[in-house]
Motif scaffolding. Structure first.
Motif, PDB file in Angstrom:
ATOM      1  N   PHE A 218      85.250  25.572  -2.394  1.00  0.00           N
ATOM      2  CA  PHE A 218      85.842  25.603  -3.733  1.00  0.00           C
ATOM      3  C   PHE A 218      85.046  24.721  -4.691  1.00  0.00           C
ATOM      4  CE2 PHE A 218      88.384  23.383  -6.896  1.00  0.00           C
ATOM      5  CZ  PHE A 218      88.835  24.454  -7.663  1.00  0.00           C
ATOM      6  N   ILE A 219      84.776  23.476  -4.273  1.00  0.00           N
ATOM      7  CA  ILE A 219      84.067  22.586  -5.193  1.00  0.00           C
ATOM      8  C   ILE A 219      82.627  23.041  -5.378  1.00  0.00           C
ATOM      9  CG2 ILE A 219      83.227  20.823  -3.575  1.00  0.00           C
ATOM     10  CD1 ILE A 219      84.909  20.260  -7.044  1.00  0.00           C
ATOM     11  N   ASN A 220      82.043  23.700  -4.367  1.00  0.00           N
ATOM     12  CA  ASN A 220      80.701  24.237  -4.537  1.00  0.00           C
ATOM     13  C   ASN A 220      80.693  25.441  -5.464  1.00  0.00           C
ATOM     14  OD1 ASN A 220      78.991  22.456  -3.183  1.00  0.00           O
ATOM     15  ND2 ASN A 220      79.530  23.308  -1.186  1.00  0.00           N
ATOM     16  N   ALA A 221      81.789  26.210  -5.469  1.00  0.00           N
ATOM     17  CA  ALA A 221      81.921  27.294  -6.447  1.00  0.00           C
ATOM     18  C   ALA A 221      82.019  26.706  -7.853  1.00  0.00           C
ATOM     19  CB  ALA A 221      83.145  28.146  -6.137  1.00  0.00           C
ATOM     20  N   MET A 222      82.745  25.595  -7.995  1.00  0.00           N
ATOM     21  CA  MET A 222      82.820  24.919  -9.288  1.00  0.00           C
ATOM     22  C   MET A 222      81.449  24.367  -9.701  1.00  0.00           C
ATOM     23  SD  MET A 222      85.897  25.405 -10.230  1.00  0.00           S
ATOM     24  CE  MET A 222      85.724  26.956  -9.305  1.00  0.00           C
ATOM     25  N   ALA A 223      80.655  23.957  -8.703  1.00  0.00           N
ATOM     26  CA  ALA A 223      79.300  23.482  -9.000  1.00  0.00           C
ATOM     27  C   ALA A 223      78.455  24.606  -9.593  1.00  0.00           C
ATOM     28  CB  ALA A 223      78.640  22.941  -7.732  1.00  0.00           C
ATOM     29  N   GLU A 224      78.656  25.825  -9.098  1.00  0.00           N
ATOM     30  CA  GLU A 224      77.915  26.959  -9.649  1.00  0.00           C
ATOM     31  C   GLU A 224      78.265  27.180 -11.115  1.00  0.00           C
ATOM     32  OE1 GLU A 224      77.269  29.570  -5.554  1.00  0.00           O
ATOM     33  OE2 GLU A 224      78.865  30.128  -6.941  1.00  0.00           O
ATOM     34  N   ILE A 225      79.532  27.009 -11.444  1.00  0.00           N
ATOM     35  CA  ILE A 225      79.950  27.135 -12.848  1.00  0.00           C
ATOM     36  C   ILE A 225      79.409  25.965 -13.663  1.00  0.00           C
ATOM     37  CG2 ILE A 225      81.927  27.296 -14.409  1.00  0.00           C
ATOM     38  CD1 ILE A 225      81.560  29.719 -12.540  1.00  0.00           C
ATOM     39  N   GLY A 247      93.858  15.731  -3.999  1.00  0.00           N
ATOM     40  CA  GLY A 247      93.149  14.676  -3.271  1.00  0.00           C
ATOM     41  C   GLY A 247      91.646  14.779  -3.460  1.00  0.00           C
ATOM     42  N   ARG A 248      90.961  13.654  -3.333  1.00  0.00           N
ATOM     43  CA  ARG A 248      89.504  13.616  -3.597  1.00  0.00           C
ATOM     44  C   ARG A 248      88.655  13.942  -2.379  1.00  0.00           C
ATOM     45  NH1 ARG A 248      84.994  14.074  -4.381  1.00  0.00           N
ATOM     46  NH2 ARG A 248      83.655  13.123  -5.984  1.00  0.00           N
ATOM     47  N   ARG A 249      89.199  13.749  -1.182  1.00  0.00           N
ATOM     48  CA  ARG A 249      88.380  13.954   0.020  1.00  0.00           C
ATOM     49  C   ARG A 249      87.989  15.423   0.175  1.00  0.00           C
ATOM     50  NH1 ARG A 249      90.512  11.301   5.345  1.00  0.00           N
ATOM     51  NH2 ARG A 249      88.324  11.688   5.873  1.00  0.00           N
ATOM     52  N   PHE A 250      86.766  15.638   0.672  1.00  0.00           N
ATOM     53  CA  PHE A 250      86.200  16.972   0.881  1.00  0.00           C
ATOM     54  C   PHE A 250      85.985  17.728  -0.437  1.00  0.00           C
ATOM     55  CE2 PHE A 250      87.128  15.972   5.170  1.00  0.00           C
ATOM     56  CZ  PHE A 250      86.291  16.763   5.948  1.00  0.00           C
ATOM     57  N   LEU A 251      85.887  16.980  -1.539  1.00  0.00           N
ATOM     58  CA  LEU A 251      85.532  17.595  -2.813  1.00  0.00           C
ATOM     59  C   LEU A 251      84.158  17.112  -3.268  1.00  0.00           C
ATOM     60  CD1 LEU A 251      88.791  17.655  -4.995  1.00  0.00           C
ATOM     61  CD2 LEU A 251      87.608  19.578  -3.917  1.00  0.00           C
ATOM     62  N   ASN A 252      83.249  16.967  -2.321  1.00  0.00           N
ATOM     63  CA  ASN A 252      81.898  16.554  -2.646  1.00  0.00           C
ATOM     64  C   ASN A 252      80.985  17.780  -2.659  1.00  0.00           C
ATOM     65  OD1 ASN A 252      82.450  13.737  -2.793  1.00  0.00           O
ATOM     66  ND2 ASN A 252      82.521  13.682  -0.560  1.00  0.00           N
ATOM     67  N   ALA A 253      80.580  18.188  -3.860  1.00  0.00           N
ATOM     68  CA  ALA A 253      79.710  19.357  -3.977  1.00  0.00           C
ATOM     69  C   ALA A 253      78.319  19.021  -3.452  1.00  0.00           C
ATOM     70  CB  ALA A 253      79.629  19.797  -5.435  1.00  0.00           C
ATOM     71  N   GLY A 254      77.634  20.032  -2.994  1.00  0.00           N
ATOM     72  CA  GLY A 254      76.287  19.813  -2.483  1.00  0.00           C
ATOM     73  C   GLY A 254      75.740  21.068  -1.840  1.00  0.00           C
ATOM     74  N   VAL A 255      75.037  20.859  -0.736  1.00  0.00           N
ATOM     75  CA  VAL A 255      74.372  21.977  -0.074  1.00  0.00           C
ATOM     76  C   VAL A 255      75.290  22.668   0.938  1.00  0.00           C
ATOM     77  CG1 VAL A 255      73.349  20.683   1.829  1.00  0.00           C
ATOM     78  CG2 VAL A 255      72.080  22.613   0.822  1.00  0.00           C
ATOM     79  N   LEU A 285      88.181  33.861   3.738  1.00  0.00           N
ATOM     80  CA  LEU A 285      87.258  33.034   4.514  1.00  0.00           C
ATOM     81  C   LEU A 285      85.840  33.594   4.491  1.00  0.00           C
ATOM     82  CD1 LEU A 285      89.399  32.004   7.629  1.00  0.00           C
ATOM     83  CD2 LEU A 285      88.795  30.626   5.622  1.00  0.00           C
ATOM     84  N   LYS A 286      85.702  34.897   4.311  1.00  0.00           N
ATOM     85  CA  LYS A 286      84.366  35.468   4.201  1.00  0.00           C
ATOM     86  C   LYS A 286      83.693  34.977   2.924  1.00  0.00           C
ATOM     87  CE  LYS A 286      85.520  39.535   6.961  1.00  0.00           C
ATOM     88  NZ  LYS A 286      85.642  41.020   7.021  1.00  0.00           N
ATOM     89  N   GLN A 287      84.464  34.870   1.842  1.00  0.00           N
ATOM     90  CA  GLN A 287      83.933  34.318   0.592  1.00  0.00           C
ATOM     91  C   GLN A 287      83.597  32.843   0.753  1.00  0.00           C
ATOM     92  OE1 GLN A 287      82.785  36.772  -1.540  1.00  0.00           O
ATOM     93  NE2 GLN A 287      83.671  35.533  -3.170  1.00  0.00           N
ATOM     94  N   ASN A 292      79.258  28.950   0.889  1.00  0.00           N
ATOM     95  CA  ASN A 292      78.616  27.870   1.628  1.00  0.00           C
ATOM     96  C   ASN A 292      77.145  28.176   1.881  1.00  0.00           C
ATOM     97  OD1 ASN A 292      78.793  25.349   3.217  1.00  0.00           O
ATOM     98  ND2 ASN A 292      78.333  26.705   4.923  1.00  0.00           N
ATOM     99  N   LEU A 293      76.853  29.357   2.371  1.00  0.00           N
ATOM    100  CA  LEU A 293      75.467  29.726   2.677  1.00  0.00           C
ATOM    101  C   LEU A 293      74.629  29.851   1.401  1.00  0.00           C
ATOM    102  CD1 LEU A 293      76.088  32.350   5.502  1.00  0.00           C
ATOM    103  CD2 LEU A 293      75.330  29.980   5.764  1.00  0.00           C
ATOM    104  N   ARG A 294      75.276  30.250   0.320  1.00  0.00           N
ATOM    105  CA  ARG A 294      74.570  30.431  -0.950  1.00  0.00           C
ATOM    106  C   ARG A 294      74.027  29.111  -1.486  1.00  0.00           C
ATOM    107  NH1 ARG A 294      78.432  33.806  -3.486  1.00  0.00           N
ATOM    108  NH2 ARG A 294      79.329  32.118  -4.724  1.00  0.00           N
ATOM    109  N   ARG A 295      74.713  28.023  -1.210  1.00  0.00           N
ATOM    110  CA  ARG A 295      74.275  26.727  -1.740  1.00  0.00           C
ATOM    111  C   ARG A 295      72.955  26.270  -1.128  1.00  0.00           C
ATOM    112  NH1 ARG A 295      75.367  26.336  -6.262  1.00  0.00           N
ATOM    113  NH2 ARG A 295      75.332  24.061  -6.339  1.00  0.00           N
ATOM    114  N   ARG A 296      72.686  26.678   0.094  1.00  0.00           N
ATOM    115  CA  ARG A 296      71.406  26.322   0.713  1.00  0.00           C
ATOM    116  C   ARG A 296      70.260  26.959  -0.058  1.00  0.00           C
ATOM    117  NH1 ARG A 296      72.910  27.107   7.188  1.00  0.00           N
ATOM    118  NH2 ARG A 296      74.955  26.087   7.074  1.00  0.00           N
TER     119      ARG A 296
END
Length: 433
Positions: A218-225, A247-255, A285-287, A292-296
């Protein structure tokens, strides 16, 4: 108590040593002769903080032993099955060959009244099938999923954040009492305990991993925006993370995420849902996986774009190979994937990782590996941080600038301070910043 642990990979070795550290007599069994020889000699076959110490203590006290002989489990009261369930080579589902082999190997040595306890992550419905095989021996089966975080596995075993027992209704009280005795120290320390049925216990682990994976994607999708609007995803995460419901945990965007659990578990969960005729229930879950793979690839594209679309022949330092810090695990590692993709495009890739180089070299000998971060950085035209080891987070931007030939850094984990690095003359690019 006398315990056995079947399977001495990451989960099993940690569990065996941790149980011995709690005072139980434990024998670990595995078919891998080399792995057993290492463990029996007090050598850890993988990097995990704190494991070497409790392994050595357990062997020294005589409470811990390792063998390839399954008959050594005959006098154990509780048998933990902790073998791997990798993704099938012919599909997304879980490969249960090792679980089935462990149960088949155990059955001749089970004593009436003993308890077989599954810890492996399996598709819902597996425990009921295995219970039908165990019951005729007079033994019983329970399911006790693990929730280990690599880098914190010893702590998570000795002092878990919760205990889940999946037990048969007919032996609920008896099996609960046995598991309570195994985990007496954790229970006395106030660890929450949930006693439930097989199916719920099986679903707990995959549901938890699916939720965590969804939060990261989710946060990586927000990173794309954020990347196309000029927003800063890190500040966005800080803002929404103050909402107690989020909550803030697991909201670290990246690769993105990797490792031996989240990627294969969400794929196996989706595959099992399809088998149950409920594929639409977890179709998202497929999305999650695709994001996830797209960020790499996005990180690779950023590096290539910095060289005007042609990275061939350029020296790129890749910092990190393990899928996360404090681990040497390279299974489905975004860091290693990025290094391999850049190498495939013709870049001169020099990689470093404090612990994962031997594993990475075995899998990808075509990469060049540096003995130190300094060696990797020297002469680099671009620096790509992909695993947020502490030594990378603490790099001094001024000193590092003196090592490279072109001060350009790509922060695949948003682990660096952009203000400090830009002030030192670096062209800094984060993910969604």
């Amino acid at each position: 108590m006398k315990l056995s642990v079947i399977g001495c990979g990451y989960l099993g070795a940690v569990h065996a040593a941790a149980m011995a550290s709690l005072g139980h007599d434990v024998v670990g069994v595995d078919v891998d002769v080399a792995k057993i020889a290492k463990l029996a000699a007090g050598e850890t076959p993988f990097f995990e903080p704190g494991l070497a110490e409790i392994l050595s203590a357990g062997l020294g006290s005589g409470r811990l032993a390792f063998t390839t002989d399954m008959s050594a489990v005959a006098d154990a009261e509780v048998h933990f099955v902790a073998v791997g369930t990798p993704q099938r080579k012919d599909g997304a589902g879980a490969d249960l060959r090792f679980v089935d082999a462990a149960i088949d190997g155990l059955i001749p040595h089970l004593a009436p009244g003993s308890l077989v306890v599954g810890k492996s992550t399996v598709p819902v419905g597996t425990a009921a099938r295995l219970a039908a095989l165990v019951d005729p021996t007079g033994a019983r089966l329970a399911w006790n999923p693990e929730f280990l975080r690599e880098g914190f596995a010893v702590q998570d075993t000795v002092r878990p954040d919760r205990l889940v027992y999946g037990v048969a209704e007919a032996s609920r009280e008896q099996d609960t009492a046995v598991l309570d005795a195994v985990y007496a120290a954790a229970i006395e320390a106030g660890t929450p305990r949930i006693v439930t049925d097989y199916a719920t216990a099986e679903l707990v682990k995959v549901a938890a991993n699916s939720f965590l994976a969804t939060k990261i994607s989710f946060i990586n999708a927000m990173a794309e925006i954020a990347e196309v609007t000029g927003a800063d995803v890190t500040m966005l995460a800080d803002a929404i993370g103050h909402d107690a419901r989020i909550g803030r945990r697991f909201l670290n965007a990246g690769v993105g995420f990797g490792g031996g659990c989240l990627p294969k578990d969400i794929r196996a969960f989706a595959a099992r849902a399809e088998e149950l005729g409920k594929g639409e229930s977890v179709a998202f879950l497929k999305q999650v996986d695709e994001i996830n793979l797209r960020r790499r690839q996005r990180l690779v594209d950023l590096v290539v774009d910095s060289f005007d679309g042609q990275v061939f022949g350029h020296r790129v330092a890749v910092l990190g190979l393990a899928f996360k810090p404090d681990s040497d695990d390279i299974r489905d590692s975004p860091a290693l994937d990025v290094a391999v993709r850049l190498k495939g495009l013709g870049a001169e890739v020099i990689s470093h990782d404090p612990e994962a180089v031997p594993n990475a070299r075995q899998m990808h000998p075509q990469l060049e590996y540096a003995a130190s971060a300094t060696d990797a950085l020297r002469g680099a035209e671009a620096v790509v941080l992909v695993t947020e080891w502490r030594e990378y987070r603490e790099l001094d931007p001024d000193a590092t600038a003196a090592l490279v030939s072109r001060p350009v850094v790509f922060d695949g984990r948003n682990a660096l301070d952009p203000i400090r690095w830009r002030a030192a003359g670096w062209t800094y690019t984060g993910m969604g910043r």
